[in-house]
Scaffold this motif. Structure first.
Motif, PDB file in Angstrom:
ATOM      1  N   GLN A  37       0.779  -1.181   0.046  1.00 58.26           N
ATOM      2  CA  GLN A  37       0.048  -0.054  -0.003  1.00 58.26           C
ATOM      3  C   GLN A  37       0.849   1.148  -0.012  1.00 58.26           C
ATOM      4  O   GLN A  37       1.916   1.340   0.730  1.00 58.26           O
ATOM      5  CB  GLN A  37      -1.075   0.055   1.170  1.00 58.26           C
ATOM      6  CG  GLN A  37      -1.821   1.168   1.459  1.00 58.26           C
ATOM      7  CD  GLN A  37      -2.944   1.452   0.496  1.00 58.26           C
ATOM      8  OE1 GLN A  37      -3.445   0.185  -0.310  1.00 58.26           O
ATOM      9  NE2 GLN A  37      -3.005   2.645  -0.084  1.00 58.26           N
ATOM     10  N   HIS A  38       0.744   2.117  -1.157  1.00 57.37           N
ATOM     11  CA  HIS A  38       1.757   3.370  -1.212  1.00 57.37           C
ATOM     12  C   HIS A  38       1.710   4.197  -0.029  1.00 57.37           C
ATOM     13  O   HIS A  38       2.592   4.644   0.350  1.00 57.37           O
ATOM     14  CB  HIS A  38       1.204   4.074  -2.453  1.00 57.37           C
ATOM     15  CG  HIS A  38       0.145   4.839  -2.389  1.00 57.37           C
ATOM     16  ND1 HIS A  38       0.199   6.191  -2.186  1.00 57.37           N
ATOM     17  CD2 HIS A  38      -1.177   4.643  -2.329  1.00 57.37           C
ATOM     18  CE1 HIS A  38      -1.105   6.981  -2.005  1.00 57.37           C
ATOM     19  NE2 HIS A  38      -1.946   5.805  -2.196  1.00 57.37           N
ATOM     20  N   ASP A  39       0.699   4.562   0.769  1.00 56.19           N
ATOM     21  CA  ASP A  39       0.693   5.661   1.763  1.00 56.19           C
ATOM     22  C   ASP A  39       0.905   5.048   3.258  1.00 56.19           C
ATOM     23  O   ASP A  39       1.349   5.782   4.044  1.00 56.19           O
ATOM     24  CB  ASP A  39      -0.666   6.501   1.767  1.00 56.19           C
ATOM     25  CG  ASP A  39      -1.907   5.439   1.705  1.00 56.19           C
ATOM     26  OD1 ASP A  39      -1.950   4.239   1.859  1.00 56.19           O
ATOM     27  OD2 ASP A  39      -3.006   6.058   1.700  1.00 56.19           O
ATOM     28  N   GLY A  61      -1.387   1.260 -15.389  1.00 56.37           N
ATOM     29  CA  GLY A  61      -1.998   1.646 -14.354  1.00 56.37           C
ATOM     30  C   GLY A  61      -2.505   0.690 -13.391  1.00 56.37           C
ATOM     31  O   GLY A  61      -3.108   1.257 -12.173  1.00 56.37           O
ATOM     32  N   GLN A  84      -6.125  -2.953  -7.830  1.00 60.33           N
ATOM     33  CA  GLN A  84      -4.760  -2.279  -7.323  1.00 60.33           C
ATOM     34  C   GLN A  84      -4.356  -1.186  -8.416  1.00 60.33           C
ATOM     35  O   GLN A  84      -4.177  -1.668  -9.525  1.00 60.33           O
ATOM     36  CB  GLN A  84      -3.650  -3.162  -7.323  1.00 60.33           C
ATOM     37  CG  GLN A  84      -4.011  -4.379  -6.040  1.00 60.33           C
ATOM     38  CD  GLN A  84      -2.954  -5.624  -5.987  1.00 60.33           C
ATOM     39  OE1 GLN A  84      -2.340  -5.816  -7.071  1.00 60.33           O
ATOM     40  NE2 GLN A  84      -3.175  -5.930  -4.967  1.00 60.33           N
ATOM     41  N   TYR A  85      -4.472  -0.086  -7.892  1.00 54.05           N
ATOM     42  CA  TYR A  85      -3.806   0.988  -8.713  1.00 54.05           C
ATOM     43  C   TYR A  85      -2.398   1.318  -8.619  1.00 54.05           C
ATOM     44  O   TYR A  85      -2.028   1.450  -7.645  1.00 54.05           O
ATOM     45  CB  TYR A  85      -4.775   2.360  -8.725  1.00 54.05           C
ATOM     46  CG  TYR A  85      -6.213   2.441  -9.252  1.00 54.05           C
ATOM     47  CD1 TYR A  85      -6.432   2.122 -10.737  1.00 54.05           C
ATOM     48  CD2 TYR A  85      -7.078   2.108  -8.048  1.00 54.05           C
ATOM     49  CE1 TYR A  85      -7.780   1.889 -10.950  1.00 54.05           C
ATOM     50  CE2 TYR A  85      -8.458   1.960  -8.501  1.00 54.05           C
ATOM     51  CZ  TYR A  85      -8.893   1.869  -9.973  1.00 54.05           C
ATOM     52  OH  TYR A  85     -10.234   1.810 -10.357  1.00 54.05           O
ATOM     53  N   VAL A  86      -1.692   1.156  -9.524  1.00 48.37           N
ATOM     54  CA  VAL A  86      -0.239   1.421  -9.599  1.00 48.37           C
ATOM     55  C   VAL A  86       0.118   2.817  -9.382  1.00 48.37           C
ATOM     56  O   VAL A  86      -0.320   3.759 -10.027  1.00 48.37           O
ATOM     57  CB  VAL A  86       0.414   0.855 -10.933  1.00 48.37           C
ATOM     58  CG1 VAL A  86       2.084   1.108 -10.816  1.00 48.37           C
ATOM     59  CG2 VAL A  86       0.188  -0.579 -11.246  1.00 48.37           C
ATOM     60  N   LYS A  87       1.060   3.085  -8.121  1.00 52.97           N
ATOM     61  CA  LYS A  87       1.566   4.335  -7.855  1.00 52.97           C
ATOM     62  C   LYS A  87       3.082   4.278  -8.300  1.00 52.97           C
ATOM     63  O   LYS A  87       3.562   5.415  -8.848  1.00 52.97           O
ATOM     64  CB  LYS A  87       1.454   4.478  -6.193  1.00 52.97           C
ATOM     65  CG  LYS A  87       0.002   4.909  -6.148  1.00 52.97           C
ATOM     66  CD  LYS A  87      -0.577   6.024  -6.581  1.00 52.97           C
ATOM     67  CE  LYS A  87      -1.859   6.039  -5.996  1.00 52.97           C
ATOM     68  NZ  LYS A  87      -2.812   7.440  -6.751  1.00 52.97           N
ATOM     69  N   SER A  88       3.632   2.983  -8.161  1.00 51.27           N
ATOM     70  CA  SER A  88       5.102   3.191  -8.531  1.00 51.27           C
ATOM     71  C   SER A  88       5.613   1.661  -8.549  1.00 51.27           C
ATOM     72  O   SER A  88       4.940   0.861  -7.931  1.00 51.27           O
ATOM     73  CB  SER A  88       6.212   4.007  -7.456  1.00 51.27           C
ATOM     74  OG  SER A  88       5.900   3.208  -6.131  1.00 51.27           O
ATOM     75  N   ARG A 101       4.037  -0.502  -5.541  1.00 47.37           N
ATOM     76  CA  ARG A 101       3.380   0.340  -4.628  1.00 47.37           C
ATOM     77  C   ARG A 101       1.916   0.727  -5.214  1.00 47.37           C
ATOM     78  O   ARG A 101       1.848   1.208  -6.351  1.00 47.37           O
ATOM     79  CB  ARG A 101       3.991   1.605  -4.156  1.00 47.37           C
ATOM     80  CG  ARG A 101       5.503   1.209  -3.511  1.00 47.37           C
ATOM     81  CD  ARG A 101       6.362   2.243  -2.671  1.00 47.37           C
ATOM     82  NE  ARG A 101       5.724   2.340  -1.589  1.00 47.37           N
ATOM     83  CZ  ARG A 101       5.615   3.759  -1.005  1.00 47.37           C
ATOM     84  NH1 ARG A 101       6.226   4.612  -1.796  1.00 47.37           N
ATOM     85  NH2 ARG A 101       5.083   3.839  -0.010  1.00 47.37           N
ATOM     86  N   VAL A 102       0.970   0.512  -4.352  1.00 50.21           N
ATOM     87  CA  VAL A 102      -0.529   0.480  -5.196  1.00 50.21           C
ATOM     88  C   VAL A 102      -1.520   1.401  -4.126  1.00 50.21           C
ATOM     89  O   VAL A 102      -1.149   1.558  -2.981  1.00 50.21           O
ATOM     90  CB  VAL A 102      -1.202  -0.999  -5.397  1.00 50.21           C
ATOM     91  CG1 VAL A 102      -0.129  -1.572  -6.327  1.00 50.21           C
ATOM     92  CG2 VAL A 102      -1.373  -1.638  -4.130  1.00 50.21           C
ATOM     93  N   ASP A 103      -2.434   1.729  -4.778  1.00 55.70           N
ATOM     94  CA  ASP A 103      -3.624   2.296  -3.868  1.00 55.70           C
ATOM     95  C   ASP A 103      -4.675   1.031  -4.038  1.00 55.70           C
ATOM     96  O   ASP A 103      -5.154   0.780  -5.005  1.00 55.70           O
ATOM     97  CB  ASP A 103      -4.442   3.443  -4.516  1.00 55.70           C
ATOM     98  CG  ASP A 103      -5.333   3.983  -3.713  1.00 55.70           C
ATOM     99  OD1 ASP A 103      -5.527   3.285  -2.643  1.00 55.70           O
ATOM    100  OD2 ASP A 103      -6.013   4.905  -4.275  1.00 55.70           O
TER     101      ASP A 103
END
Length: 126
Positions: A37-39, A61, A84-88, A101-103
């Motif tokens: 999880q990205h955050d 994405g 899962q939305y890709v952040k990096s 890293r995803v949302d």
């Protein structure tokens, strides 16, 4: 006269050749992908990617995996809605693992839990 064994060739893919050259795959042509999880930094799951799954992940994405049991590509959330939305995406120093890293929307685990590691703590003796 015996011929030299042919080295394992990498299947054709749309993955950037520079990235493909850096990856160190297992004997099945796969790389482990840790999903986080990205955050919050929470580790959600581990999946497997070949070059095409990584290419799709980098360009759409959404996270795409290779299913070792079904031998097909699958995108997290296509049937469950738990997308899962890709952040990096980062490659480790050896090139044999990825950190994606995803949302995460909803549960990451097929059991319905937030992570695939929930309730599976093993005893450790110091």
């Amino acid at each position: 006269m015996a011929s030299d064994p042919t080295p394992q060739t990498i299947p054709a893919s749309n993955l950037d050749p520079g990235i493909a050259a850096t990856l160190k795959r297992d004997d099945a042509g796969l790389v482990a992908a840790v999903i986080q999880q990205h955050d919050t930094g929470e580790v959600l799951m581990l999946g497997w990617m070949d070059d095409e799954a990584l290419h799709r992940t980098l360009t759409t994405g959404r996270v795409t995996f290779w299913s070792r049991s079904r031998e097909e590509y699958w995108r997290k959330g296509d049937t469950s809605g738990h997308v899962q939305y890709v952040k990096s995406v980062a490659m480790d120093c050896d090139g044999d693992a990825l950190l994606v890293r995803v949302d995460q929307i909803g549960a990451a685990c097929h059991t319905g839990t937030r992570t695939c590691f929930e309730g599976r703590v093993l005893p450790v003796s110091a």
